[in-house]
Design an enzyme around this catalytic site. Structure first.
Site, short mmCIF file in Angstrom:
data_model
loop_
_atom_site.label_atom_id
_atom_site.label_comp_id
_atom_site.label_asym_id
_atom_site.label_seq_id
_atom_site.Cartn_x
_atom_site.Cartn_y
_atom_site.Cartn_z
N PHE A 158 0.81 -1.31 0.02
CA PHE A 158 0.02 -0.05 0.06
C PHE A 158 0.87 1.21 0.10
O PHE A 158 0.42 2.28 -0.31
CB PHE A 158 -1.10 -0.15 1.36
N LYS A 182 -0.95 -7.92 -8.80
CA LYS A 182 -2.02 -7.72 -7.51
C LYS A 182 -1.86 -6.58 -6.78
O LYS A 182 -0.96 -6.97 -5.88
CB LYS A 182 -1.91 -9.18 -6.97
N CYS A 290 9.70 1.40 3.52
CA CYS A 290 10.49 0.34 4.05
C CYS A 290 11.82 0.81 3.98
O CYS A 290 12.76 0.48 5.00
CB CYS A 290 10.43 -0.76 3.21
N GLU A 390 9.01 -3.26 13.51
CA GLU A 390 8.99 -2.13 12.53
C GLU A 390 7.39 -1.59 12.88
O GLU A 390 6.68 -2.06 12.71
CB GLU A 390 8.98 -2.60 11.01
#
Length: 506
Positions: A158, A182, A290, A390
């Site tokens: 996302f 996808k 990330c 995280e």
């Protein structure tokens, strides 16, 4: 651009199968929600198993002809695609901002970093070349071919709904493969816009297909017999599942996963530039990267900079992403908001010092938004949950150590290995750091060391499963297989040398 996208409340996304936008027959839909307002922008269908199978089969059938398409024709499609993305970037950025929550500037950056990969794909004529050596033996030549592997699948997250899909399908397709994409079910609209542009650029029916959904769709792609390779970017838990499941079914897999990126600050670093870089890397995109800097390791006297770091973070403006001057937008969902707030609470409970608390932010006019302001912890220990997990929100942890060697040891002890940075003005320290640090991507006075597409994304250790990373030369290896050909041609007038029963060529 005429793809059936939910630009008005109540519209439902469609699937792309064999060049046609089709309405899913599923009974399972999910709302696409603006994270700043909670407005429902539309609905995303969770494709049925039959629809996933149809998409993969379309790609499988298209591969037979696409693999033999001349490299020049494939390159020209990518040239057209990059021009279309540039032309429509403002509209895509607005859609991305609405469904994901990023600031407009961040959304434009998301698109641009993906666009760079499309531009690099235009060089496939050089990137996909093999090797040739003549006279490996008397009259014998050997050469290699880099050939496409077949149907490939991409599963994207996302947080970068433009960049990550553009890391995947352009490189796979330009190498001669076909693709099933996808995207994240949380913000699939901007991805669908990019897919529509790819069709307009000339990608033939079946070469690129789009399906939506959750775990069932992911598992269907990982286990389908026609899929040859799976590329994934997302959380560690899902990435590990994808890697294991797809690997068990004989697929090539690259899985880019979670991170806990550290920045080491030496006392000789340029103070102003370092603090600006840290604040931007920690709190930009609401910390949902990330490659975000989530831990700062202050060495020696650099620990005195914490007050300045806090003061700079306090100046950042929290607001809806489309509002002018916004520095920090909302996190993507209510669930994400609750998780970030829960982790902040756990840090307080475990004894960390909450120097700046971003919870409870209320933005006038956007009272229902998923907002967390910049949050700063000091006094953090490595056994705390906020350090081990995280957070994926605008939360920065500060640790202090006495020596540079301690800092290197601390970073290397963390299981993740996506990226790290060092701030210093010492060339000797920089060389020592890049040599001794066990992290795949290193920045020297750069907090987010994501390489440009001429190189490859090289996260390592707990942040990556699979040998080859996305984009660059490595991804050409991932999306192709090497065939070695050894040839010998005889002159009809030559004398027969007789039977040779050895395996050696002479």
């Amino acid at each position: 651009m005429n793809a059936p996208l939910p630009t008005e409340t109540g519209h439902t996304l469609k699937l792309l199968i064999n060049g046609q936008w089709v309405a899913s027959k599923t009974e399972h839909f999910q709302d696409i929600v603006n994270p700043a307002t909670q407005q429902v922008l539309g609905r995303v269908p969770f494709a049925t198993a039959e629809e996933v199978d149809a998409a993969v089969n379309a790609a499988h059938q298209a591969f037979a002809s696409w693999r033999n398409t001349p490299v020049g024709a494939r390159m020209r499609i990518m040239l057209k695609l990059q021009a279309l993305i540039r032309e429509h970037s403002p509209r895509i950025a607005k859609v991305l901002c609405a469904e994901q929550g990023k600031t407009l500037a961040d959304a434009e950056g998301d698109i641009f970093r993906g666009l760079e990969v499309v531009e690099h794909a235009c060089s496939i004529g050089s990137l996909q070349m093999g090797e040739h050596l003549e006279n490996v033996a008397g009259g014998v030549d050997t050469y290699t071919l880099r050939q496409p592997i077949g149907v490939c699948a991409g599963i994207t997250p996302f947080n970068f709904p433009a960049m990550i899909p553009l890391w995947m399908f352009p490189m796979a397709i330009v190498c001669g493969n076909t693709f099933v994409l996808k995207p994240s079910e949380q913000d699939p609209m901007s991805t669908a816009l990019l897919v529509e542009l790819a069709l307009e650029a000339g990608i033939p029916a079946g070469v690129l297909n789009l399906v939506h959904g959750g775990k069932e769709v992911v598992d269907g792609l990982c286990t389908h017999p026609h899929i040859k390779a799976v590329s994934f970017v997302g959380s560690t838990a899902v990435g590990t599942h994808v890697y294991d499941l797809a690997g068990q079914h004989g697929k090539r897999v690259q899985a880019m996963m979670g991170a806990k990126n550290h920045a080491v600050v030496l006392p000789d670093a340029n103070r102003e530039q370092t603090l600006n870089a840290l604040v931007g890397a920690a709190f930009g995109a609401a910390g949902q990267r990330c490659m975000a800097t989530s831990v700062v390791v202050m060495v020696g006297e650099a620990a005195e900079w914490v007050d300045d770091l806090k003061a700079l973070a306090q100046k950042l403006k929290v607001n809806a992403g489309h509002e002018p001057g916004t520095d920090v937008g909302p996190v993507v969902s209510r669930r994400a908001l609750e998780r970030v707030q829960g982790l902040i609470a756990s840090g307080v409970e475990e004894g960390a010092v909450l120097a700046l608390d971003g919870r409870g932010v209320v933005v006038p006019g956007y009272e229902q938004g998923n907002f967390v302001g910049p949050t700063l912890f000091t006094g953090v220990r490595t056994d705390m949950r906020i350090y081990r997990e995280e957070i994926f929100g605008p939360v920065l942890l500060v640790l202090s150590v006495a020596t540079f060697d301690e800092a290197i040891a601390l970073v290397n002890a963390n299981p993740f290995g996506n990226g790290t940075g060092l701030f210093t003005q010492s060339g000797a320290a920089a060389r020592k750091f890049q040599n001794e640090i066990d992290i795949g991507q290193v920045g020297i006075n750069i907090p987010i060391p994501v390489p440009v597409p001429f190189f490859s994304f090289t996260g390592s250790r707990g942040s990556k499963l699979g040998d080859l990373g996305p984009y660059g030369k490595q991804v050409v290896q991932f999306y192709t297989q090497t065939k070695t050909v050894t040839t010998r041609w005889f002159d009809d007038s030559s004398v027969n040398a007789g039977v040779n029963t050895t395996i050696h060529l002479r």
